[in-house]
Enzyme design. Structure first.
Site, short mmCIF file in Angstrom:
data_model
loop_
_atom_site.label_atom_id
_atom_site.label_comp_id
_atom_site.label_asym_id
_atom_site.label_seq_id
_atom_site.Cartn_x
_atom_site.Cartn_y
_atom_site.Cartn_z
N SER A 140 -25.54 -53.34 -24.95
CA SER A 140 -26.84 -52.73 -24.63
C SER A 140 -27.23 -53.15 -23.22
CB SER A 140 -27.89 -53.22 -25.63
OG SER A 140 -29.19 -52.92 -25.15
N TYR A 153 -31.47 -60.47 -29.42
CA TYR A 153 -30.65 -59.26 -29.21
C TYR A 153 -29.95 -59.32 -27.84
CZ TYR A 153 -29.78 -54.14 -29.25
OH TYR A 153 -29.21 -52.88 -29.23
P1 NAP Z 1 -29.01 -47.48 -36.38
O1 NAP Z 1 -29.39 -46.06 -36.26
O2 NAP Z 1 -30.02 -48.48 -36.87
O3 NAP Z 1 -27.69 -47.58 -37.27
C1 NAP Z 1 -27.10 -48.83 -37.47
C2 NAP Z 1 -25.82 -48.70 -38.26
O4 NAP Z 1 -25.25 -50.00 -38.33
C3 NAP Z 1 -26.04 -48.24 -39.68
O5 NAP Z 1 -24.95 -47.42 -40.08
C4 NAP Z 1 -26.02 -49.55 -40.47
O6 NAP Z 1 -25.55 -49.43 -41.82
C5 NAP Z 1 -25.03 -50.35 -39.68
N1 NAP Z 1 -25.19 -51.79 -39.87
C6 NAP Z 1 -26.26 -52.56 -39.59
N2 NAP Z 1 -26.02 -53.84 -39.95
C7 NAP Z 1 -24.77 -53.85 -40.47
C8 NAP Z 1 -23.95 -54.86 -41.04
N3 NAP Z 1 -24.37 -56.12 -41.14
N4 NAP Z 1 -22.72 -54.51 -41.50
C9 NAP Z 1 -22.28 -53.23 -41.40
N5 NAP Z 1 -23.00 -52.24 -40.88
C10 NAP Z 1 -24.23 -52.55 -40.43
O7 NAP Z 1 -28.55 -48.06 -34.96
P2 NAP Z 1 -28.05 -47.30 -33.64
O8 NAP Z 1 -29.23 -47.05 -32.78
O9 NAP Z 1 -27.13 -46.21 -33.99
O10 NAP Z 1 -27.25 -48.50 -32.94
C11 NAP Z 1 -25.84 -48.59 -32.98
C12 NAP Z 1 -25.41 -49.66 -31.99
O11 NAP Z 1 -25.85 -49.32 -30.70
C13 NAP Z 1 -26.01 -51.04 -32.28
O12 NAP Z 1 -25.08 -52.05 -31.98
C14 NAP Z 1 -27.17 -51.12 -31.32
O13 NAP Z 1 -27.50 -52.44 -31.02
C15 NAP Z 1 -26.60 -50.37 -30.14
N6 NAP Z 1 -27.59 -49.84 -29.22
C16 NAP Z 1 -28.49 -48.94 -29.64
C17 NAP Z 1 -29.43 -48.44 -28.74
C18 NAP Z 1 -30.46 -47.41 -29.13
O14 NAP Z 1 -31.35 -47.13 -28.29
N7 NAP Z 1 -30.40 -46.80 -30.29
C19 NAP Z 1 -29.44 -48.92 -27.43
C20 NAP Z 1 -28.50 -49.86 -27.04
C21 NAP Z 1 -27.58 -50.32 -27.94
P3 NAP Z 1 -26.50 -48.84 -43.01
O15 NAP Z 1 -26.64 -47.37 -42.69
O16 NAP Z 1 -25.72 -49.11 -44.24
O17 NAP Z 1 -27.80 -49.58 -42.90
#
Ligand code: NAP
Length: 241
Positions: A140, A153
């Site tokens: 991130s 984070y």
């Molecule tokens: P999200 O919509 O909250 O989805 C998170 C996913 O990760 C879900 O499928 C969840 O599973 C899974 N997950 C969470 N904890 C887990 C664990 N302990 N074991 C296995 N699976 C787990 O998040 P997102 O926004 O798509 O983010 C994806 C990645 O991108 C993350 O690493 C986040 O930090 C990074 N990121 C996101 C953003 C943003 O703006 N969205 C920005 C920078 C970086 P369940 O569905 O079963 O809960």
């Protein structure tokens, strides 16, 4: 068969990456934690387009759950290996450090940093033996710049960047590339509680990104054309950072 394991692929960015890599011809292994309905919907969407997908639930912060799920996968797929690993699963537990409890510190670090270690440690040997592999770590801009309210984070995502750079140097000679993708604000459940109207004023592009835009970058990094790119952190943040 070419297999791609994407952690946290039931929703958000992980789901978009799974859909994209399935379109690229991989059989995608959809890992998730607890939201089975979302993961099944991802699998169904891939299959509806003619792609191939499998579900592999486990908690990326639980070493025993990972070993047992991946050992079972290995046993059921004799002679096959995972050639693409996207370490995407991540969580936020925001709060100022002075008020942050130990649980919120450890949960975020364990999911991102420990998760990277456990899953990569299991999957890497087969990539090295095959002299072919792609590892993409979803970090991130918070891990590059540091964001207030996200000390846990930012620390976790910075750890992932250090691990990416170090591991890339260990495995480059075996034709395994290791890169990190650093998104800014992307429209997913993770950012649903944020004030988008206010925050987008801070983004030069004037908008949040789409999961599909992150997936396109991951797809490129996993392609043959990206064989000479390794150890890099590529931001996809509309000009932020
Ligand atoms: P999200 O919509 O909250 O989805 C998170 C996913 O990760 C879900 O499928 C969840 O599973 C899974 N997950 C969470 N904890 C887990 C664990 N302990 N074991 C296995 N699976 C787990 O998040 P997102 O926004 O798509 O983010 C994806 C990645 O991108 C993350 O690493 C986040 O930090 C990074 N990121 C996101 C953003 C943003 O703006 N969205 C920005 C920078 C970086 P369940 O569905 O079963 O809960």
């Amino acid at each position: 068969m070419n297999y791609a394991l994407i952690t946290g692929a039931g929703r958000g960015i992980g789901r978009a990456i799974a859909e994209r890599l399935a379109r690229d011809g991989y059989t995608v292994i959809i890992n998730y934690h607890s939201n089975t309905a979302a993961a099944e919907a991802t699998k169904a969407a891939i299959e509806a387009e003619g792609g191939k997908a499998e579900l592999l639930p486990f908690d990326v912060a639980d070493s025993q759950a990972i070993e047992s799920a991946l050992n079972a996968w290995d046993a059921a797929h004799e002679g096959e290996h995972i050639s693409v690993l996207v370490n995407n699963a991540g969580i936020r537990r925001d709060g100022l450090l002075v008020f942050m409890n130990e649980q919120d510190w450890h949960d975020v670090l364990d999911t991102t940093a420990e998760g990277f270690y456990y899953v990569t440690h299991h999957v890497l040997p087969a990539m090295l033996r095959a002299r072919n592999g792609r590892i993409v770590n979803i970090t991130s801009i918070s891990g590059i710049s540091g964001l207030p309210g996200q000390v846990n984070y930012s620390a976790a995502k910075a750890a992932l960047i250090g691990a990416t750079k170090a591991l890339s140097k260990e495995v480059a000679a075996r034709k395994v590339t290791v890169n990190a993708v650093a998104p800014g604000f992307i429209c997913t459940d993770m950012t649903a509680d944020l004030d988008e109207a206010e925050l987008k004023k801070t983004i030069p592009a004037g908008r949040f990104g789409k999961p599909e835009e992150v997936a396109a970058l991951v797809s490129f990094l996993c392609s043959d054309e990206a064989a000479y790119i390794t150890g890099q952190v590529i931001s996809i943040a509309g000009g932020m950072g």
